[in-house]
Design a protein around this motif. Sequence first.
Motif, mmCIF file in Angstrom:
data_model
loop_
_atom_site.group_PDB
_atom_site.id
_atom_site.type_symbol
_atom_site.label_atom_id
_atom_site.label_comp_id
_atom_site.label_asym_id
_atom_site.label_seq_id
_atom_site.Cartn_x
_atom_site.Cartn_y
_atom_site.Cartn_z
ATOM 1 N N VAL A 179 57.481 -4.190 -0.991
ATOM 2 C CA VAL A 179 58.070 -5.226 -0.879
ATOM 3 C C VAL A 179 59.401 -5.103 -1.783
ATOM 4 C CG1 VAL A 179 58.043 -7.921 -1.473
ATOM 5 C CG2 VAL A 179 55.966 -6.434 -1.171
ATOM 6 N N SER A 180 60.318 -6.029 -0.817
ATOM 7 C CA SER A 180 61.929 -6.028 -1.234
ATOM 8 C C SER A 180 61.890 -6.654 -2.370
ATOM 9 C CB SER A 180 62.905 -6.345 -0.115
ATOM 10 O OG SER A 180 62.719 -7.866 0.238
ATOM 11 N N PRO A 181 63.118 -6.430 -3.246
ATOM 12 C CA PRO A 181 63.336 -7.566 -4.620
ATOM 13 C C PRO A 181 63.340 -8.988 -3.896
ATOM 14 C CG PRO A 181 64.477 -5.498 -4.911
ATOM 15 C CD PRO A 181 63.922 -5.433 -3.459
ATOM 16 N N LEU A 182 64.128 -9.311 -3.067
ATOM 17 C CA LEU A 182 64.376 -10.515 -2.414
ATOM 18 C C LEU A 182 63.043 -11.252 -1.958
ATOM 19 C CD1 LEU A 182 65.975 -12.799 -1.598
ATOM 20 C CD2 LEU A 182 66.266 -11.783 0.590
ATOM 21 N N ASP A 183 62.178 -10.200 -1.286
ATOM 22 C CA ASP A 183 60.672 -11.172 -1.145
ATOM 23 C C ASP A 183 59.918 -11.344 -2.290
ATOM 24 O OD1 ASP A 183 61.596 -10.812 1.470
ATOM 25 O OD2 ASP A 183 60.433 -9.172 2.235
ATOM 26 N N ARG A 184 60.097 -10.407 -3.355
ATOM 27 C CA ARG A 184 59.085 -10.466 -4.306
ATOM 28 C C ARG A 184 59.454 -11.609 -5.224
ATOM 29 N NH1 ARG A 184 55.686 -7.701 -5.781
ATOM 30 N NH2 ARG A 184 56.433 -5.595 -5.009
ATOM 31 N N SER A 185 60.763 -11.923 -5.241
ATOM 32 C CA SER A 185 61.439 -12.960 -6.191
ATOM 33 C C SER A 185 61.089 -14.161 -5.314
ATOM 34 C CB SER A 185 62.889 -12.762 -6.631
ATOM 35 O OG SER A 185 63.495 -12.959 -5.233
ATOM 36 N N SER A 186 61.322 -14.247 -4.143
ATOM 37 C CA SER A 186 60.864 -15.482 -3.188
ATOM 38 C C SER A 186 59.430 -15.913 -3.096
ATOM 39 C CB SER A 186 61.719 -15.312 -1.719
ATOM 40 O OG SER A 186 62.855 -15.012 -1.787
ATOM 41 N N GLY A 187 58.663 -14.770 -3.115
ATOM 42 C CA GLY A 187 57.225 -15.224 -3.006
ATOM 43 C C GLY A 187 56.733 -15.024 -1.670
ATOM 44 N N PHE A 188 57.607 -14.622 -0.734
ATOM 45 C CA PHE A 188 57.419 -14.366 0.586
ATOM 46 C C PHE A 188 58.281 -13.521 1.273
ATOM 47 C CE2 PHE A 188 60.481 -18.202 0.390
ATOM 48 C CZ PHE A 188 61.479 -17.682 1.292
ATOM 49 N N ILE A 189 57.766 -13.081 2.411
ATOM 50 C CA ILE A 189 58.486 -12.177 3.249
ATOM 51 C C ILE A 189 59.338 -12.807 4.164
ATOM 52 C CG2 ILE A 189 58.237 -10.140 4.852
ATOM 53 C CD1 ILE A 189 55.495 -9.568 3.785
ATOM 54 N N HIS A 190 60.742 -12.507 4.000
ATOM 55 C CA HIS A 190 62.015 -12.989 4.796
ATOM 56 C C HIS A 190 61.823 -12.201 6.282
ATOM 57 C CE1 HIS A 190 64.091 -15.239 1.718
ATOM 58 N NE2 HIS A 190 63.461 -14.567 0.769
ATOM 59 N N GLY B 39 47.865 -14.177 15.722
ATOM 60 C CA GLY B 39 46.888 -14.069 14.864
ATOM 61 C C GLY B 39 47.281 -14.563 13.172
ATOM 62 N N ASP B 40 46.802 -13.558 12.388
ATOM 63 C CA ASP B 40 47.201 -13.911 10.898
ATOM 64 C C ASP B 40 48.580 -14.086 10.423
ATOM 65 O OD1 ASP B 40 44.421 -14.034 10.168
ATOM 66 O OD2 ASP B 40 44.371 -11.822 9.640
ATOM 67 N N VAL B 41 49.364 -13.436 11.410
ATOM 68 C CA VAL B 41 50.903 -13.615 10.917
ATOM 69 C C VAL B 41 51.161 -14.831 11.380
ATOM 70 C CG1 VAL B 41 53.351 -12.793 11.827
ATOM 71 C CG2 VAL B 41 51.454 -11.010 11.278
ATOM 72 N N GLU B 42 50.955 -15.397 12.713
ATOM 73 C CA GLU B 42 51.263 -16.733 13.166
ATOM 74 C C GLU B 42 50.784 -17.677 12.082
ATOM 75 O OE1 GLU B 42 50.957 -19.611 16.852
ATOM 76 O OE2 GLU B 42 49.971 -17.812 17.147
ATOM 77 N N LYS B 43 49.601 -17.766 11.419
ATOM 78 C CA LYS B 43 49.089 -18.672 10.456
ATOM 79 C C LYS B 43 49.574 -18.929 9.223
ATOM 80 C CE LYS B 43 44.362 -17.593 12.694
ATOM 81 N NZ LYS B 43 43.031 -16.905 12.152
ATOM 82 N N ASN B 44 50.307 -17.500 9.169
ATOM 83 C CA ASN B 44 50.811 -17.564 7.606
ATOM 84 C C ASN B 44 52.295 -17.833 7.706
ATOM 85 O OD1 ASN B 44 48.348 -17.202 5.955
ATOM 86 N ND2 ASN B 44 48.370 -15.430 7.462
ATOM 87 N N ILE B 45 52.861 -18.243 8.805
ATOM 88 C CA ILE B 45 54.263 -18.368 8.831
ATOM 89 C C ILE B 45 54.739 -19.812 8.547
ATOM 90 C CG2 ILE B 45 56.198 -18.557 10.546
ATOM 91 C CD1 ILE B 45 55.906 -15.686 10.000
ATOM 92 N N ARG B 46 55.693 -20.001 7.872
ATOM 93 C CA ARG B 46 56.329 -21.381 7.373
ATOM 94 C C ARG B 46 57.705 -21.373 8.138
ATOM 95 N NH1 ARG B 46 54.828 -22.350 1.278
ATOM 96 N NH2 ARG B 46 52.664 -22.114 1.300
ATOM 97 N N HIS C 121 59.211 -17.663 7.500
ATOM 98 C CA HIS C 121 58.713 -16.897 6.234
ATOM 99 C C HIS C 121 57.398 -16.466 6.281
ATOM 100 C CE1 HIS C 121 62.418 -18.964 4.619
ATOM 101 N NE2 HIS C 121 62.839 -17.690 4.952
ATOM 102 N N LEU C 122 57.043 -15.441 6.053
ATOM 103 C CA LEU C 122 55.540 -15.014 5.912
ATOM 104 C C LEU C 122 54.938 -15.123 4.408
ATOM 105 C CD1 LEU C 122 53.107 -14.013 7.365
ATOM 106 C CD2 LEU C 122 53.906 -11.502 7.209
ATOM 107 N N TYR C 123 54.061 -15.949 4.469
ATOM 108 C CA TYR C 123 53.590 -16.267 3.137
ATOM 109 C C TYR C 123 51.951 -15.669 3.305
ATOM 110 C CZ TYR C 123 56.813 -19.820 1.722
ATOM 111 O OH TYR C 123 57.880 -20.359 1.107
ATOM 112 N N ASN C 124 51.627 -14.548 3.064
ATOM 113 C CA ASN C 124 50.283 -13.700 3.195
ATOM 114 C C ASN C 124 50.119 -13.054 1.989
ATOM 115 O OD1 ASN C 124 52.056 -11.890 3.916
ATOM 116 N ND2 ASN C 124 50.676 -11.120 5.308
ATOM 117 N N GLY C 125 50.640 -13.101 0.772
ATOM 118 C CA GLY C 125 50.533 -12.474 -0.564
ATOM 119 C C GLY C 125 51.356 -10.983 -0.330
ATOM 120 N N LEU C 126 52.399 -11.260 0.441
ATOM 121 C CA LEU C 126 53.395 -10.204 0.613
ATOM 122 C C LEU C 126 52.808 -8.780 1.212
ATOM 123 C CD1 LEU C 126 55.170 -10.490 -2.751
ATOM 124 C CD2 LEU C 126 55.962 -11.379 -0.505
#
Length: 141
Positions: free
Chosen positions: A32-43, A73-80, A100-105
Amino acid sequence: MAEPDPLKPTYVYKLTPSTTPPPSPLPSILPVSPLDRSSGFIHLSTSLQVLNTLKFFFPSDPKVFVLRIPYSGDVEKNIRWEDPKAEVCGPRGGEGMFPHLYNGLKLGEDEVDSVRVLERDLDKEDGWEEALKNAEGWLVY
């Protein structure tokens, strides 16, 4: 059969710098990138947002890895779909909301269908535009 939704993307994309290439074959969970980790989601970006993401976040990179992720699937369900923070890179008018993907990184072999390398000419101001021409047909909305 239902008509495709023109507002729903077929794919979303994760861009990573050449300094952190994705391993081949892809593992079940990528670093996980530092930006994603600090944001709590995958950009992520849609295909229409990739160019400005390259310009804002990879202005001096000679190449970038682009991971293509089916929007289902799960990606679509976890996108904001959220506004980008203007204080990070300035206003990004006309680009709309970003996925932004909110699925536990978790992003890895189960989510990514293919990876492409975009290389640009650092001597050209429109280097990323030229690089994207080589991805036409692969980089789709």
